[in-house]
Design an enzyme around this catalytic site. Structure first.
Site, PDB file in Angstrom:
ATOM      1  N   PHE A 114       0.957  -1.119  -0.061  1.00  0.00           N
ATOM      2  CA  PHE A 114      -0.144   0.179  -0.016  1.00  0.00           C
ATOM      3  C   PHE A 114       0.934   1.097  -0.039  1.00  0.00           C
ATOM      4  O   PHE A 114       1.880   1.105   0.821  1.00  0.00           O
ATOM      5  CB  PHE A 114      -0.870  -0.014   1.274  1.00  0.00           C
ATOM      6  CG  PHE A 114      -2.044   0.959   1.268  1.00  0.00           C
ATOM      7  CD1 PHE A 114      -3.153   0.820   0.727  1.00  0.00           C
ATOM      8  CD2 PHE A 114      -1.881   2.263   1.856  1.00  0.00           C
ATOM      9  CE1 PHE A 114      -4.316   1.649   0.398  1.00  0.00           C
ATOM     10  CE2 PHE A 114      -2.983   3.095   2.073  1.00  0.00           C
ATOM     11  CZ  PHE A 114      -4.091   2.895   1.252  1.00  0.00           C
ATOM     12  N   ASP A 185       2.044  -5.772   7.946  1.00  0.00           N
ATOM     13  CA  ASP A 185       0.677  -4.818   8.001  1.00  0.00           C
ATOM     14  C   ASP A 185      -0.532  -5.951   7.648  1.00  0.00           C
ATOM     15  O   ASP A 185      -0.345  -6.570   6.663  1.00  0.00           O
ATOM     16  CB  ASP A 185       0.889  -3.832   6.925  1.00  0.00           C
ATOM     17  CG  ASP A 185      -0.273  -2.976   6.774  1.00  0.00           C
ATOM     18  OD1 ASP A 185      -1.530  -3.389   7.368  1.00  0.00           O
ATOM     19  OD2 ASP A 185      -0.169  -1.632   6.572  1.00  0.00           O
ATOM     20  N   TYR A 210     -11.048  -0.277  11.058  1.00  0.00           N
ATOM     21  CA  TYR A 210     -12.163   0.052  10.200  1.00  0.00           C
ATOM     22  C   TYR A 210     -12.484  -0.473   9.089  1.00  0.00           C
ATOM     23  O   TYR A 210     -13.445  -0.386   8.439  1.00  0.00           O
ATOM     24  CB  TYR A 210     -11.989   1.749   9.912  1.00  0.00           C
ATOM     25  CG  TYR A 210     -10.623   2.122   9.180  1.00  0.00           C
ATOM     26  CD1 TYR A 210     -10.838   1.903   7.712  1.00  0.00           C
ATOM     27  CD2 TYR A 210      -9.785   2.543   9.709  1.00  0.00           C
ATOM     28  CE1 TYR A 210      -9.598   2.196   6.995  1.00  0.00           C
ATOM     29  CE2 TYR A 210      -8.625   2.912   8.847  1.00  0.00           C
ATOM     30  CZ  TYR A 210      -8.329   2.576   7.525  1.00  0.00           C
ATOM     31  OH  TYR A 210      -7.543   3.071   7.030  1.00  0.00           O
ATOM     32  N   LYS A 211     -11.736  -1.530   8.706  1.00  0.00           N
ATOM     33  CA  LYS A 211     -12.080  -2.568   7.484  1.00  0.00           C
ATOM     34  C   LYS A 211     -12.672  -3.648   7.998  1.00  0.00           C
ATOM     35  O   LYS A 211     -13.964  -3.375   8.416  1.00  0.00           O
ATOM     36  CB  LYS A 211     -10.855  -2.830   6.578  1.00  0.00           C
ATOM     37  CG  LYS A 211     -10.047  -1.628   6.170  1.00  0.00           C
ATOM     38  CD  LYS A 211      -8.699  -1.723   5.516  1.00  0.00           C
ATOM     39  CE  LYS A 211      -8.063  -0.544   5.010  1.00  0.00           C
ATOM     40  NZ  LYS A 211      -6.695  -0.337   4.605  1.00  0.00           N
ATOM     41  N   ARG A 357     -12.775  -4.045  -7.164  1.00  0.00           N
ATOM     42  CA  ARG A 357     -12.690  -4.893  -5.942  1.00  0.00           C
ATOM     43  C   ARG A 357     -13.845  -5.304  -5.392  1.00  0.00           C
ATOM     44  O   ARG A 357     -14.446  -4.376  -5.030  1.00  0.00           O
ATOM     45  CB  ARG A 357     -11.642  -4.083  -5.302  1.00  0.00           C
ATOM     46  CG  ARG A 357     -10.866  -4.684  -4.244  1.00  0.00           C
ATOM     47  CD  ARG A 357      -9.691  -3.780  -3.672  1.00  0.00           C
ATOM     48  NE  ARG A 357     -10.120  -2.639  -2.806  1.00  0.00           N
ATOM     49  CZ  ARG A 357      -9.794  -2.083  -1.796  1.00  0.00           C
ATOM     50  NH1 ARG A 357      -8.536  -2.504  -1.339  1.00  0.00           N
ATOM     51  NH2 ARG A 357     -10.443  -1.055  -1.037  1.00  0.00           N
TER      52      ARG A 357
HETATM   53  C1  PLP Z   1      -6.240   0.639   4.513  1.00  0.00           C
HETATM   54  C2  PLP Z   1      -4.399   0.512   4.430  1.00  0.00           C
HETATM   55  C3  PLP Z   1      -3.860   1.802   5.240  1.00  0.00           C
HETATM   56  C4  PLP Z   1      -4.342   3.163   5.478  1.00  0.00           C
HETATM   57  O1  PLP Z   1      -3.797   3.791   6.598  1.00  0.00           O
HETATM   58  P1  PLP Z   1      -4.526   4.860   7.575  1.00  0.00           P
HETATM   59  O2  PLP Z   1      -3.533   5.349   8.046  1.00  0.00           O
HETATM   60  O3  PLP Z   1      -5.593   4.083   8.347  1.00  0.00           O
HETATM   61  O4  PLP Z   1      -5.289   5.760   6.469  1.00  0.00           O
HETATM   62  C5  PLP Z   1      -2.410   1.554   5.120  1.00  0.00           C
HETATM   63  N1  PLP Z   1      -1.828   0.284   4.964  1.00  0.00           N
HETATM   64  C6  PLP Z   1      -2.560  -0.671   4.185  1.00  0.00           C
HETATM   65  C7  PLP Z   1      -1.815  -1.617   3.805  1.00  0.00           C
HETATM   66  C8  PLP Z   1      -3.800  -0.449   4.142  1.00  0.00           C
HETATM   67  O5  PLP Z   1      -4.521  -1.517   3.382  1.00  0.00           O
END
Ligand code: PLP
Length: 398
Positions: A114, A185, A210-211, A357
């Protein structure tokens, strides 16, 4: 334990007429959340004011909720704490891991990670200066790129675009043999697939709530540190709530005991109230049942879409063992197709450049949802219903 997914589905407040396949991006509202939020706001904040930090147990919530999440990711009790956003937790874990490997200056990640994780690593490398380097290779090339100069391997277990899953246990073993630490992660793993942090000999892990964990927009992230490392970690983000005695107000930082030291500042109490409502549902299920159901839902969707929509190219691994809890397809008009789907009540999302997705979340996604979504997708593709100007204007959030 055999999970009753009809019962868990009834515990979410899903809008009528919507098939929600985006719980991998933002989980829906648990029915209990509104009452928890009201009680936290009116009965605790409103009536107890500052005394609620003690009387309502606010100060202990980041650890208590951490243990409930810990059960879902195979973490030992007392090794997970909540706070901040995932991007911040990525930085914190990475900086801590790098400091534990003095003399080594390479952080390895993959190009499927990400972007925020890579941006945070890049920022850390710039701050550390002096020869530190962020190296990225293709996801398939990670294993061979684990060399003896590595300080930290930083990976997202499940690829946010394609759902491709890394082999956590194998990569940890390889990295440890090379003398490196690993930061995982779990944004698309926690609540999505079975994770065994303790059993895999994991070092650090982070993820968001939040996911798949349904804490609502802006819900806090979590961080895990292996018990064998926790006492050695010197957090780079050394905030007062990670101090051994925050209310001594010492001028010098002394890290708190174990995972406590990974706390930074004041935790988001209202957001944790919403998360508690979701964890009341999660506490009822085992990840083995969730995973079995997720695989069944993903397989049914994948097979039906391939049969019904030949213009869509599968972007996810075909083998469920190599996939998280999502199925993705590619199409040059992916954005417009997703907008047409959303207009007809099937909510997934789009990831540039061309990925549609679809997330599968057994707590509230049924087989009827799968069948219904495929029927609507087929109609949109057969009749080119996506080919309208209003579906082609990109919104701020895709
Ligand atoms: C959703 C996601 C994030 C988002 O980070 P936030 O700081 O919560 O906005 C970061 N890394 C990955 C791999 C994600 O899927």
């Amino acid at each position: 334990m055999t999970a009753d997914f009809d019962a868990t589905r009834a515990m979410f407040d899903l809008p009528e007429g919507v098939i929600y396949l985006d719980g991998n991006s933002l989980g829906p509202l648990p029915r209990g959340a509104a009452e928890k939020l009201r009680a936290c706001a009116e009965d605790e904040w409103g009536k107890m004011l500052i005394t609620a930090w003690n009387r309502a147990g606010w100060m202990d919530k980041p650890r208590a909720l951490g243990d409930r999440i810990g059960r879902l990711i195979g973490a030992e009790p007392g090794t997970v704490v909540l706070g901040d956003t995932l991007s911040i937790k990525v930085y914190q874990a990475l900086a801590s891991a790098a400091e534990l490997r003095p003399g080594r200056k390479v952080i390895l990640s993959d190009t499927g990670n990400f972007p925020s994780d890579l941006y945070m690593a890049d920022g850390l490398v710039r701050t550390l200066g002096a020869g530190y380097e962020l190296r990225t290779v293709a996801p398939e090339a990670v294993e061979d790129a684990i060399t003896p100069d590595l300080a930290v391997l930083m990976l997202t277990e499940v690829d946010y675009r394609t759902g491709r899953k890394h082999d956590m246990r194998r990569l940890i073993a390889k990295a440890h043999a090379a003398g490196a630490l690993v930061v995982w992660d779990l944004a698309h793993s926690a609540g999505a697939i079975e994770v065994d942090l303790a059993g895999s000999d994991a070092d650090f892990a982070v993820g968001c709530t939040y996911k798949y964990l349904n804490s609502g927009p802006g819900g806090p992230a979590f961080i895990y540190v292996a018990p064998r490392l926790a006492a050695q970690v010197r957090p780079a983000l050394s905030g007062w709530l990670g101090h051994e005695a925050p209310f001594a107000f010492d001028l010098d930082y002394r890290p708190g005991a174990g995972i406590e030291r990974m706390r930074v500042g004041t935790p988001p109490i209202l957001q944790m109230a919403a998360l508690e409502a979701s964890m009341d549902i999660w506490d009822r299920v085992d990840m083995a049942d969730v995973r079995a159901r997720s695989v069944a839902l993903c397989e049914a969707f994948l097979t039906a879409v391939e049969a019904a929509c030949p213009a869509l190219a599968l972007a996810s691994p075909r083998d469920p063992e190599s996939r998280g809890s999502q199925v993705s397809f590619r199409h040059p008009e992916g954005y417009a197709i997703m907008q047409a789907l959303i207009a007809q009540g099937v909510i997934g999302d789009f990831r540039a450049p061309d990925i549609l997705r679809f997330g599968f979340t057994p707590l509230y996604t049924s087989m009827e949802d799968v069948t219904g979504a495929v029927a609507i997708l087929k109609r949109i593709m057969d009749d080119a219903l996506w080919d309208r100007p209003e579906f082609k204007t990109r919104a701020k959030v895709t």
